[in-house]
Write a protein that holds these residues in place. Structure first.
Motif, mmCIF file in Angstrom:
data_model
loop_
_atom_site.group_PDB
_atom_site.id
_atom_site.type_symbol
_atom_site.label_atom_id
_atom_site.label_comp_id
_atom_site.label_asym_id
_atom_site.label_seq_id
_atom_site.Cartn_x
_atom_site.Cartn_y
_atom_site.Cartn_z
ATOM 1 N N LYS A 1 -45.579 -1.073 21.687
ATOM 2 C CA LYS A 1 -45.001 -1.284 20.366
ATOM 3 C C LYS A 1 -45.197 -0.039 19.501
ATOM 4 N N TRP A 2 -46.343 0.632 19.697
ATOM 5 C CA TRP A 2 -46.616 1.806 18.859
ATOM 6 C C TRP A 2 -45.542 2.864 19.039
ATOM 7 N N ILE A 3 -45.065 3.007 20.290
ATOM 8 C CA ILE A 3 -44.069 4.053 20.527
ATOM 9 C C ILE A 3 -42.683 3.565 20.095
ATOM 10 N N GLU B 1 -42.675 4.126 16.391
ATOM 11 C CA GLU B 1 -42.544 5.570 16.141
ATOM 12 C C GLU B 1 -41.086 5.995 16.358
ATOM 13 N N ASP B 2 -40.503 5.564 17.470
ATOM 14 C CA ASP B 2 -39.126 5.959 17.779
ATOM 15 C C ASP B 2 -38.123 5.353 16.811
ATOM 16 N N THR C 1 -38.227 7.411 13.807
ATOM 17 C CA THR C 1 -37.622 8.725 14.084
ATOM 18 C C THR C 1 -36.098 8.610 14.143
ATOM 19 N N ARG D 1 -33.386 10.082 11.514
ATOM 20 C CA ARG D 1 -32.347 11.004 11.977
ATOM 21 C C ARG D 1 -30.966 10.536 11.504
ATOM 22 N N ARG E 1 -41.415 11.553 29.173
ATOM 23 C CA ARG E 1 -40.143 11.736 28.476
ATOM 24 C C ARG E 1 -39.398 12.954 28.996
ATOM 25 N N GLN F 1 -36.614 14.908 19.615
ATOM 26 C CA GLN F 1 -37.042 13.564 19.248
ATOM 27 C C GLN F 1 -38.522 13.336 19.575
ATOM 28 N N ARG G 1 -49.052 14.076 17.044
ATOM 29 C CA ARG G 1 -50.072 13.113 17.479
ATOM 30 C C ARG G 1 -50.970 13.697 18.565
ATOM 31 N N ASN H 1 -52.948 -1.484 20.122
ATOM 32 C CA ASN H 1 -51.715 -1.795 20.845
ATOM 33 C C ASN H 1 -51.780 -1.364 22.316
#
Lengths: 663, 663
Positions: free
Chosen positions: A623-625, A628-629, A632, A636, B528, B551, B558, B614
């Protein structure tokens, strides 16, 4: 709070919590450009003519050129220019002093617009109108109004707000200055008994002020009746030798020298050595001393001081808008920079360098602050709407909480603008670092933010305790009212989004999270101070109470942040719904507003992500990513329209450098 | 990196990760006062005599009085005073230019101490020694050394570091200035072809500089050979009319006017109009042009620029220490304030007001920053120890990451100090806001922090990819080396604390969390860019690669934070173990150091709490409140000794106002 007031507030708030479903279905794509004119008209609000007149003056009069950004000038020069600017604004006769009470919305709109020029100018008005004027207006009676209000409004009687002392800032209840009644002469003798008791910091002391409202302990026949306010002349008639008047006998002033901001204000220290003033100079709205030295008051002694202070919420709202205006200007400047500044390319082969607004780090450093600025702007507008009808303690809590969170957000946003601009953000002529320094002062001016968060927490705790106390029911079965009515509707599980919709982008989900957080934090604070089952009450005002309370202060900051975040989203949504009902707003603009609201909520949720996960309100692998995304990507998408969004702030050209190129 | 280097680093790092168990058992109570002398001696380090000599000079010479804090002075006056201060420091002959290379530890110690006086003085040395001197020392050869180094060291030849241009800051590879070789005259013609190509920002341009190192595209027979450095005289002989020399033909300079800090530095813009310099003025350590215009270099063209830039890590380390020194001063001033300033009482009945250092909000606003300052100080000392033996790319990554995190931490700490001090924090004479503004510049000076985080992330990604690429094994079965060797020992479950011990206060647990986080973040970035199974590699330097990379930039920030936090804890622990083995340090002092380390880790963990929860690294009901309380309690316990801890920073009296009272 009486029942009908409560009901009215309940209804407003119910409306607020209901609105999200209506706008959840707005088309979510962000490709279409929002309408600049519409955005500008929403931001300018109903008193847009006032804004236009002020901006015209700024552009046309050289008094509003910010000389201090281009050369080191003596503070006296800066102070004279500030005063001159105030007088030019006064000549427009846009607001009356009484608007602070009768039309706060117009007054706040005017104050916010003034905040766009050299910040010293707006602060000079905060001193002259809100504080010096405010004491006469709110604490004085007819005789004072007749004698002073016109002169205050037209700038012919400049004055000082003599509250804080060198030794007492936040704890003004501990002031040392005394006002001893002398029956024989029907006079008060105003005295600063110690060096620490000098009135310290107020503007207009060291150069321009002719009168001061001095807060002092009223001493009647040796008995201390607590803090009261008195009008004390500090400078006499003006003359060639003394253009602002010679200091009165017994009055000593000092200049507190260079500051990191607001150097156009003549802040100083004021010592009063047994200065005599006539009996009628006591500001006697709440309490009076008769000729024989008898004290009369309708207000219980323990409420008197709070009552006296409660009238100053308007000043707090003004400073909050001050820092919001700085943020608007800073973001406009930084977006101009980011569009003009090119750096690196998509590939090392591509000769074409990209403007830095193309980089995700720039998106993240600017766009969430643009979203927050829209959100806070709408919230401040909503509060201005509510001032006339809402109870004083609610407005006190709103203005305290919003001043704290808005000014902290302003420092953060302007710091980010500064960094985006690299060295250019450091040159005073580009304004951004200057604005950051001014926003910084707001974090402790008109109430230290950290202390204000305790006021908000106490207010919410009080509302909560009123319902919970003595009840053996669990919280789920209690009925909260007013500000806390949202608790009644809080579901255990989050609202389910429409099929296929991403829960993270769901506005109702954000609302649920923000409400849950505030509720859980208030509950936590309550259980600390009142025991888990309302049976371990710690006796207030004891050492033990103090220890528990003192260790809970960081929690008060969290509660205030949670409260303001929840209100901000509600107030923003309320404005969006109003707009969507007006038929004057196109879908692209509404979509933008909705997505700004969404982004702001997401960013605030991310800041406290640990709380949400640890309390089980959010879950899911990675969930953290995702969060973050999501931020982002949303940043954008919105960044394509960054120019339109900041142009809608309509910062006057004079205060908006870097519009064309960077030199 | 060769094998023996790797082995050496592995051993150092293995030592670092092993140490915690040795100190876990130190008595955890904080009631005993740590020893001021011992703390001071640890902080002062082995070159404490240098520190003492500088501090003596600061106190004795009126040149070090900070006039600009007390009155608006013309920048010329400030700049002359700055130069005078530098010359007085030079006369002490504490460091040699060559110490930057041969004894960086001594040089860094000296630079940090200079950072205590008016920050412009240290920055003037950064310009003169690190940058102008550094280019001659590191990029020049014997003929340049003989001709310039003495004059640079003794301040008789002041110079400019002409790298960045108005149009190119972070992307210096895109510079436009040209150096065209003229075979007939054996000269280079240095030219700024556009307004945007002016050398922009460097100190010493607008007033004092006589020579400049100009970075320009070397053009040989029409072929662009990339960026090279050249020595260009910009001002001629000094005379009465031109005390710093008349501008040379073809040289135009401008002043970039007032800045938010470092106004003692004469920053400017420099335009060169076909200025001719002899062939030997090319700094030719890495590549040469012979008389016939033939180019020689041992370094592959694609590595040349990176090689040229890699020598400047020392300047970055200096600026990092600059911001750390500001933090030490700011915390000392704020702790003095918090001890002297009284406000409210424990109960409304108690007449005795409490110093604000008694409040939990003050603890939280000061103590974690004191802990962070100790931690970063020890980390910087450790890096200084490692510079001579560690590979350049590792040191580049360390100095980049630490500069970024240290300067950001400095702005945050100094902002907090400012707010704790209310209006007093705003008066320039109290220094704190001034220091905050200077720390702010460090966040984008010598490399924009945000861009530097990309360097660190790329370095770590590279190390990771080296091991992972082509391997079909899962990460758990791979063997990492050097910087990433800690991954090999990472257990799935956290280390179990001793019976009854609180896991949250367990240093080994913190270490495990910090290591796990860095590892997981690198893994995420890697997947990624290289696909989850190393089979979806995105071709570097393509548009698609750019989109993914762009992105991922927030992730780079971090990663850098995670990397620096892990290293900071390791380096701090290493220093504590060294001290605990020395027998010169008493238990109370060791206990304090250990608890500072613990508090710093906890605060950094709290900042990223959402990530830890998380990803399942932290769990447990109400962990958020336990963590909050643990930090509050630890801060409170340490706050008893706040004075000793800040006195150990030993800020000279001249730069440490508010030691006795607040005026």
């Amino acid at each position: 709070m009486d029942k009908s007031t409560l009901r009215r507030i309940d209804n407003t708030l119910k409306h607020l919590t209901k609105v999200t479903s209506d706008i959840e279905n707005i088309h979510p794509h962000l490709n279409e450009t929002p309408n600049l004119k519409t955005l500008k008209s929403i931001l300018d609000g109903e008193y847009h003519f006032d804004r236009d007149r002020l901006k015209e003056l700024f552009e046309e009069s050289s008094t509003f050129d910010e000389i201090f950004l281009n050369k080191s000038i003596h503070t006296d020069e800066h102070r004279e220019q500030t005063l001159k600017a105030c007088k030019e604004i006064i000549q427009l006769q846009i607001v009356k002093l009484s608007d602070m009470e009768k039309n706060p919305k117009k007054f706040l709109n005017w104050f916010e617009t003034i905040s766009l020029c050299d910040p010293s100018v707006s602060l000079k008005f905060a001193v002259q109108y809100n504080l010096w004027g405010g004491t006469i207006l709110f604490l004085g009676t007819k005789k004072h109004h007749e004698r002073y209000l016109d002169g205050i409004e037209n700038g012919s009687i400049l004055g000082v707000f003599g509250l804080t002392e060198l030794g007492h800032g936040s704890n003004v209840n501990g002031l040392e200055t005394t006002a001893t009644y002398d029956e024989a002469n029907q006079e008060f003798i105003i005295n600063s008994p110690t060096w620490n008791s000098q009135k310290y910091w107020p503007g207009n002391i060291s150069r321009h002020g002719q009168m001061a409202t001095v807060f002092a302990r009223l001493i009647l026949r040796g008995v201390d009746k607590g803090i009261h306010a008195f009008v004390v002349p500090i400078r006499g008639e003006k003359s060639n030798q003394y253009p602002y008047g010679k200091l009165c006998d017994g009055v000593e002033v000092r200049d507190i020298s260079l500051k990191d901001a607001y150097n156009g204000i003549d802040n100083g220290g004021l010592l009063l050595k047994n200065v005599r003033i006539p009996r009628e100079n006591m500001l006697d709205r709440f309490s009076q001393v008769d000729a024989q030295g008898q004290y009369h008051s309708n207000i219980p002694p323990n409420r008197h001081f709070a009552m006296t202070m409660s009238v100053f919420f308007i000043g707090r709202a003004c400073l909050s808008l001050n820092s919001l205006a700085f943020t608007k200007a800073g973001l406009s400047i930084a977006v101009n920079y980011a569009k003009n500044r090119h750096q690196f390319g998509a590939t090392t082969k591509s000769k074409q360098e990209l403007p830095i607004i193309a980089y995700s780090t720039t998106h993240r450093r600017l766009i969430p602050y643009i979203a927050r600025t829209y959100a806070l702007d709408m919230a401040h507008k909503t509060i201005a709407d509510l001032i006339p009808t809402y109870p004083k303690e609610t407005i006190h809590s709103y203005t305290s909480g919003f001043k704290a969170i808005t000014s902290w957000a302003a420092v953060e946003a302007l710091q980010s603008c500064r960094e985006v601009m690299g060295g250019q953000g450091f040159r005073l002529c580009n304004r951004v670092s200057m604005l950051r320094n001014h926003a910084d002062l707001v974090t402790t001016g008109e109430g230290d933010n950290t202390v204000l968060t305790q006021q908000v927490a106490k207010y919410l705790l009080g509302l909560y305790h009123q319902v919970v106390k003595g009840s053996k029911k669990s919280v789920e079965h209690l009925s909260f009212k007013g500000e806390l009515a949202y608790i009644n509707n809080l579901t255990a599980q989050p609202p389910t989004p429409n099929t296929n919709a991403n829960q993270l982008s769901n506005i109702s989900y954000h609302q649920w999270l923000l409400e849950k957080r505030e509720f859980l934090l208030i509950k936590e604070l309550h259980s600390r101070l009142y025991g888990r089952h309302d049976d371990e009450l710690i006796e207030p005002n004891t050492e033990r109470w103090f220890t528990v309370w003192n260790q809970s202060l960081p929690l008060c900051i969290r509660i205030t942040k949670a409260n303001v975040d929840r209100l901000t989203q509600s107030f923003f949504l309320k404005k969006i719904v109003e707009q969507s009902g007006s038929n004057l707003v196109d879908t692209a603009t509404l979509t933008m507003l909705k997505n700004l609201c969404r982004l702001d909520s997401l960013v605030q949720i991310q800041k406290d992500f640990g709380f949400f996960v640890n309390t089980g309100l959010m879950s899911g692998e990675s969930k953290w990513i995702q969060l973050e995304d999501e931020i982002t990507h949303l940043s954008r998408d919105i960044s394509q329209h960054a120019s339109v969004l900041t142009q809608a702030f309509s910062i006057p050209n004079k205060f908006n450098p870097l519009q064309n190129s960077i030199e």
